[in-house]
Design a protein around this motif. Structure first.
Motif, PDB file in Angstrom:
ATOM      1  N   GLU A   1      48.788  50.403  38.814  1.00  0.00           N
ATOM      2  CA  GLU A   1      47.560  49.714  38.612  1.00  0.00           C
ATOM      3  C   GLU A   1      46.479  50.499  38.466  1.00  0.00           C
ATOM      4  O   GLU A   1      46.405  51.479  39.209  1.00  0.00           O
ATOM      5  CB  GLU A   1      47.288  48.597  39.981  1.00  0.00           C
TER       6      GLU A   1
ATOM      7  N   GLN B   1      42.281  47.572  36.520  1.00  0.00           N
ATOM      8  CA  GLN B   1      43.110  46.359  36.903  1.00  0.00           C
ATOM      9  C   GLN B   1      42.968  46.012  38.263  1.00  0.00           C
ATOM     10  O   GLN B   1      42.788  44.897  38.775  1.00  0.00           O
ATOM     11  CB  GLN B   1      44.375  46.927  36.609  1.00  0.00           C
TER      12      GLN B   1
ATOM     13  N   THR C   1      39.883  44.295  38.613  1.00  0.00           N
ATOM     14  CA  THR C   1      39.811  42.826  38.223  1.00  0.00           C
ATOM     15  C   THR C   1      40.432  42.061  39.331  1.00  0.00           C
ATOM     16  O   THR C   1      40.135  40.834  39.543  1.00  0.00           O
ATOM     17  CB  THR C   1      40.815  42.818  37.045  1.00  0.00           C
ATOM     18  N   ARG C   2      41.467  42.626  40.031  1.00  0.00           N
ATOM     19  CA  ARG C   2      42.314  41.736  41.081  1.00  0.00           C
ATOM     20  C   ARG C   2      41.087  41.542  42.316  1.00  0.00           C
ATOM     21  O   ARG C   2      41.082  40.573  43.021  1.00  0.00           O
ATOM     22  CB  ARG C   2      43.100  42.581  41.490  1.00  0.00           C
TER      23      ARG C   2
END
Length: 460
Positions: free
Chosen positions: A194, A198, A201-202
């Motif tokens: 990741e 990313q 974003t999570r």
């Protein structure tokens, strides 16, 4: 341990209940008594010097011997040692300080409310948000979201915002209506493969899901330190605040920036908001506002927040909130002088000049066998001690790795902060390159001693 009768240590053990201290252990080992300070150094009662790499509690930005702040306090004491700001009363130090803060704010702000500490400032922010939503007829929109390991104070409400492990057990906290979303520590919680973006974003998705689970009509505000302090100096991943703020805007949730540690130059800009790209509706600050020479804090609110509050105070007859020491004139005078010094000496420029060396020495500690991660911005940083660098495996908490390194640092004349197995650094902003080298030279010795102690314990 026995103490010399009637010595300061004996009297301390007899009479003082210390914050963030094991009371039983304190009865055995007693206090480290700091007697005086000069620049970035403090001296114990035996005359031993220590480089104060935590600026006290993340706060003594101008060091421990700034004579202009002493004079500002003395002059104001002689003129007006106390007055309040209740019921249409005011004084010039409070007026001048509010005006100065509004002009310095990272985004347009309307009003300043003064308190005595960062905890009080965040507690006040909570109450003002509740008052604001009641004024708008949104009586269900009252919940707050902060983050795991975020730190926002220790009053009952601000401690409910705080998400660090020691602040809830035993106190029946957090109160209902205070939620904690994911900790944006990429090193610890990023998944294999990741990217930082990313991961960000999570984290934003986790926040959005929490808002949806609670009901957007019940969620009032999200609060965050630009860079987490007492949670371990966690620098959020790239694009984190951009994505988080998009979620907040989508659900009409206020953004509160807790600048208690990051404000006034610590991160290399005047505000941590500027460093991290945050546009808050409410901003709280304290600590370096007065270089902590006297207690004072402030809550700044946007005009969109202020107008409903003002109307409600008219409808109800009064804004029923305030402290005896709100805008205390002596504290305000010292804060004003602190802000003048920041400007006249270009303290932010100084931080920008020395922080590359600070960060270089900080990140060089990654080569030490104990260190799994180094992180920081400006003049704030931390290292994370691990048992295995390749797997990021932590030490068993019973090993007390962070405490061992912290103890060794003290023995070498260096005061740092162990946060579990994280060691934090936030020296006074006036530190120079040679003092930065002294700090990290001592830290390397402390890490070597800590490693030897851990190896000895393992072999035993």
């Amino acid at each position: 341990m026995s103490f010399q009768p009637n010595s300061p240590a004996a009297r301390d053990v007899a009479y003082v209940l210390h914050p963030y201290t094991n009371a039983n252990a304190h009865e055995e080992q007693g206090p480290m008594i700091i007697e005086r300070g000069e620049g970035v150094y403090v001296y114990d009662d035996a005359g031993k010097p220590y480089i104060e790499a935590m600026a006290g509690l993340w706060c003594a930005s101008l060091g421990f011997s700034e004579s202009r702040l002493v004079k500002a306090a003395t002059d104001q004491m002689n003129k007006l040692p106390y007055y309040h700001t209740f019921a249409h009363k005011a004084h010039l130090p409070g007026i001048d300080l509010a005006e100065r803060l509004i002009k310095l704010a990272p985004v347009p702000m309307s009003k300043v409310f003064f308190c005595g500490s960062g905890s009080e400032a965040n507690d006040t922010a909570i109450k003002l948000v509740w008052y604001y939503n009641n004024a708008r007829g949104r009586h269900a929109k009252k919940k707050f979201i902060s983050r795991m390991k975020g730190y926002h104070g220790v009053t009952i409400a601000s401690a409910s915002l705080t998400g660090t492990p020691v602040n809830h057990p035993g106190f029946d906290l957090p109160l209902a209506g205070f939620k904690h979303t994911s900790n944006p520590h990429y090193y610890r919680f990023g998944q294999e493969g990741e990217t930082e973006e990313q991961f960000a974003t999570r984290m934003a998705n986790d926040l959005e899901q929490m808002i949806l689970d609670e009901g957007p009509e019940t969620v009032a505000a999200f609060i965050a330190e630009p860079i987490m302090g007492a949670g371990g100096v966690i620098v959020p991943p790239k694009t984190y605040y951009e994505k988080v703020q998009a979620v907040l805007k989508k659900y009409d949730v206020l953004m509160i920036a807790d600048e208690v540690i990051c404000g006034f130059g610590r991160t290399g800009n005047f505000w941590g908001c500027e460093t991290m790209g945050i546009k808050p509706d409410i901003l709280t600050c304290a600590k370096a506002l007065s270089s902590s020479y006297l207690p004072i804090s402030a809550v700044m609110i946007s005009d969109d927040v202020y107008q409903p509050i003002a109307q409600a105070s008219a409808d109800l007859g009064v804004l029923g909130h305030g402290y005896t020491y709100s805008a205390h004139p002596v504290c305000a005078a010292v804060a004003l002088e602190t802000l003048k010094i920041y400007e006249e000496r270009d303290i932010v420029g100084h931080v920008q000049a020395v922080s590359p060396h600070f960060q270089k020495r900080l990140h060089a500690l990654i080569d030490h066998p104990l260190i799994g991660e180094t992180r920081g911005r400006g003049l704030i940083g931390a290292v994370e001690i691990v048992a295995d660098k390749a797997t990021k495996k932590p030490f068993d908490p019973k090993a007390g790795a962070g405490a061992l390194v912290n103890k060794a640092a003290t023995e070498h004349g260096l005061i740092v902060r162990a946060i579990g197995d994280n060691i934090a650094f936030t020296p006074p902003l006036i530190i120079n390159d040679s003092q930065i080298d002294e700090l990290f030279d001592k830290m390397v010795k402390a890490l070597d001693d800590g490693q030897a102690a851990l190896q000895k314990a393992k072999a035993a």
